[in-house]
Design a protein around this motif. Structure first.
Motif, short mmCIF file in Angstrom:
data_model
loop_
_atom_site.label_atom_id
_atom_site.label_comp_id
_atom_site.label_asym_id
_atom_site.label_seq_id
_atom_site.Cartn_x
_atom_site.Cartn_y
_atom_site.Cartn_z
N GLU A 40 15.41 1.57 -6.05
CA GLU A 40 15.03 0.78 -4.87
C GLU A 40 14.93 -0.70 -5.22
N ALA A 41 14.34 -1.01 -6.36
CA ALA A 41 14.24 -2.41 -6.79
C ALA A 41 15.63 -3.00 -7.01
N ALA A 42 16.54 -2.21 -7.56
CA ALA A 42 17.91 -2.68 -7.79
C ALA A 42 18.61 -2.97 -6.47
N TYR A 69 17.16 -6.20 -5.12
CA TYR A 69 17.66 -7.33 -5.89
C TYR A 69 19.11 -7.63 -5.53
N LEU A 70 19.92 -6.61 -5.44
CA LEU A 70 21.32 -6.79 -5.09
C LEU A 70 21.47 -7.38 -3.70
N ALA A 71 20.67 -6.93 -2.75
CA ALA A 71 20.71 -7.47 -1.40
C ALA A 71 20.35 -8.96 -1.40
N GLU A 112 0.83 -1.20 0.00
CA GLU A 112 0.00 0.00 0.00
C GLU A 112 0.88 1.26 0.00
N ALA A 113 1.95 1.24 0.76
CA ALA A 113 2.87 2.39 0.80
C ALA A 113 3.50 2.62 -0.57
N ASP A 114 3.67 1.54 -1.33
CA ASP A 114 4.23 1.65 -2.68
C ASP A 114 3.17 2.02 -3.72
N ALA A 170 11.41 10.88 -12.63
CA ALA A 170 12.13 10.83 -11.37
C ALA A 170 11.58 9.72 -10.47
N GLU A 171 10.24 9.56 -10.44
CA GLU A 171 9.63 8.50 -9.63
C GLU A 171 10.01 7.13 -10.18
N VAL A 172 10.01 7.01 -11.49
CA VAL A 172 10.42 5.74 -12.11
C VAL A 172 11.87 5.43 -11.74
N ALA A 173 12.74 6.43 -11.84
CA ALA A 173 14.15 6.24 -11.49
C ALA A 173 14.31 5.85 -10.03
#
Length: 121
Positions: free
Chosen positions: A93-95, A98-100, A61-63, A85-88
């Motif tokens: 954040e997704a990257a 994923y990296l984590a 929901e926050a997303d 900017a929001e897409v970036a």
């Protein structure tokens, strides 16, 4: 809707479920307006605590991916128009997530990038 949880994964249960639902919403498998299972139902189906699923739904929901209403449940939100900017920001954040996950699995950056490229094909 098929959501799976691996109790042996190093990734926390809430993140496993959140990532799967976010992917299904983002890919259109769960289109806007789709009613998600109740917190209790999904928790029982997966064998996790209701607090785990409540956290998943709060984060979704926050997303802006779902809308929760008392006595009406949780539904997939309409897709908002995002600025560049929001897409970036969301991609960054997704990257990071994923990296984590890749690091928790013991994968190096090259292996993680290869997996990403394979998934894109």
């Amino acid at each position: 809707m098929i959501v799976e949880y691996d109790p042996n994964s190093p990734v926390p249960p809430y993140e496993q479920v959140r990532a799967q639902l976010a992917t299904m919403i983002g890919s259109g498998v769960l289109p806007p307006g789709t009613q998600l299972p109740s917190i209790r139902q999904l928790a029982a189906d997966l064998g996790v605590a209701t607090g785990t699923i409540a956290r998943v739904y709060r984060e979704l929901e926050a997303d802006g991916l779902v809308v929760s209403r008392v006595r009406h449940g949780t539904t997939v939100a309409a897709r908002p128009s995002l600025s560049r900017a929001e897409v970036a920001d969301r991609l960054a954040e997704a990257a990071r997530t994923y990296l984590a996950t890749a690091r928790l699995l013991g994968a190096d950056l090259d292996t993680a990038v290869t997996a990403l490229r394979t998934a894109a094909d």
